[in-house]
Design a protein around this motif. Structure first.
Motif, mmCIF file in Angstrom:
data_model
loop_
_atom_site.group_PDB
_atom_site.id
_atom_site.type_symbol
_atom_site.label_atom_id
_atom_site.label_comp_id
_atom_site.label_asym_id
_atom_site.label_seq_id
_atom_site.Cartn_x
_atom_site.Cartn_y
_atom_site.Cartn_z
ATOM 1 N N TYR A 55 110.436 -100.619 -34.075
ATOM 2 C CA TYR A 55 110.502 -101.295 -35.379
ATOM 3 C C TYR A 55 109.423 -100.749 -36.310
ATOM 4 O O TYR A 55 109.653 -100.556 -37.498
ATOM 5 N N ARG A 56 108.256 -100.488 -35.751
ATOM 6 C CA ARG A 56 107.129 -99.976 -36.535
ATOM 7 C C ARG A 56 107.159 -98.452 -36.679
ATOM 8 O O ARG A 56 106.231 -97.871 -37.227
ATOM 9 N N LYS A 57 108.182 -97.822 -36.144
ATOM 10 C CA LYS A 57 108.334 -96.361 -36.187
ATOM 11 C C LYS A 57 107.220 -95.641 -35.426
ATOM 12 O O LYS A 57 106.684 -94.638 -35.858
ATOM 13 N N ILE A 58 106.891 -96.207 -34.252
ATOM 14 C CA ILE A 58 105.934 -95.574 -33.343
ATOM 15 C C ILE A 58 106.741 -95.082 -32.141
ATOM 16 O O ILE A 58 107.304 -95.885 -31.410
ATOM 17 N N GLY A 59 106.797 -93.790 -31.970
ATOM 18 C CA GLY A 59 107.602 -93.222 -30.900
ATOM 19 C C GLY A 59 106.804 -92.988 -29.638
ATOM 20 O O GLY A 59 105.611 -92.702 -29.688
ATOM 21 N N THR A 95 110.281 -109.991 -35.876
ATOM 22 C CA THR A 95 110.777 -109.321 -37.070
ATOM 23 C C THR A 95 110.920 -110.286 -38.246
ATOM 24 O O THR A 95 110.822 -109.874 -39.390
ATOM 25 N N GLU A 96 111.141 -111.574 -37.954
ATOM 26 C CA GLU A 96 111.229 -112.568 -39.021
ATOM 27 C C GLU A 96 109.848 -112.940 -39.547
ATOM 28 O O GLU A 96 109.705 -113.336 -40.701
ATOM 29 N N GLN A 97 108.849 -112.860 -38.689
ATOM 30 C CA GLN A 97 107.475 -113.186 -39.064
ATOM 31 C C GLN A 97 106.582 -111.991 -38.719
ATOM 32 O O GLN A 97 105.827 -112.031 -37.746
ATOM 33 N N ASP A 124 108.266 -102.099 -26.467
ATOM 34 C CA ASP A 124 108.954 -100.878 -26.907
ATOM 35 C C ASP A 124 109.768 -101.126 -28.173
ATOM 36 O O ASP A 124 109.792 -100.286 -29.079
ATOM 37 N N GLU A 125 110.434 -102.267 -28.246
ATOM 38 C CA GLU A 125 111.225 -102.592 -29.436
ATOM 39 C C GLU A 125 110.335 -102.780 -30.667
ATOM 40 O O GLU A 125 110.691 -102.353 -31.766
ATOM 41 N N VAL A 126 109.201 -103.417 -30.487
ATOM 42 C CA VAL A 126 108.259 -103.595 -31.600
ATOM 43 C C VAL A 126 107.766 -102.234 -32.079
ATOM 44 O O VAL A 126 107.691 -101.980 -33.281
ATOM 45 N N LYS A 127 107.466 -101.343 -31.147
ATOM 46 C CA LYS A 127 107.009 -100.010 -31.525
ATOM 47 C C LYS A 127 108.098 -99.253 -32.280
ATOM 48 O O LYS A 127 107.825 -98.574 -33.267
#
Length: 171
Positions: free
Chosen positions: A92-96, A6-8, A87-90
């Motif tokens: 974050y990207r608003k992919i459910g 999330t920082e990069q 799952d957390e990255v998804k």
């Protein structure tokens, strides 16, 4: 690893692909996890094995996470950790991620209508939908997104009605 992603954000794809690859490889070859958890293999040997197998193939940060899992005696959870990160990255990207259970196979047109309706009613930009068939539902559907469940199946409505009727006391 998530904080780094999330920082990069420019590295998010790289880290996600690494996590997916590691989870996939280790699910296909559980012997590696068994070796990494074997009590007769020393921690130093495990750390060296990690370097031999992964160094130069994955980022230093991901390799560091694998080393930490060995150090903390949690390598048996490596696949879960990698899947959780993905799952957390998804999220974050608003992919459910969504599971739709229906009583019969749906046409592509109906699947698209369900997807469009879910996108309208959620904060997600896109969805990864898996469809399951359960004839016992009779009609309607069950939708699971994360820990949320919407159940409009006939089976559930009949069960609810039966429960309500059983609560009625006749005099």
């Amino acid at each position: 690893m998530y904080a780094l992603a999330t920082e990069q954000p420019d590295r998010m794809d790289e880290l996600q692909k690494e996590a997916e690859a590691i989870a996939s490889i280790l699910q296909e070859d559980p012997e590696f996890i068994q070796i990494m958890n074997h009590p007769e293999v020393s921690e130093e040997e495990k750390q060296s094995l990690l370097d031999t197998v992964w160094q130069g193939k994955i980022s230093d940060e991901t390799l560091e996470l694998l080393h930490l899992l060995v150090e903390k005696h949690h390598f048996e959870s490596v696949v879960d950790v990698m899947n959780y990160f993905v799952d957390e990255v998804k999220e974050y990207r608003k992919i459910g991620k969504c599971t739709v259970t229906v009583p019969m196979e749906l046409s592509d047109e109906k699947k698209k209508a369900i997807e469009n309706r879910l996108l309208e009613t959620t904060e997600y930009k896109s969805l990864e939908i898996s469809y399951e068939i359960d004839p016992s539902l009779i009609g309607g559907m069950q939708i699971r997104i994360g820990d949320r469940v919407v159940d409009s199946s006939v089976k559930t409505r009949l069960n609810d009605l039966a429960h309500s009727l059983s609560q009625i006391q006749l005099r």
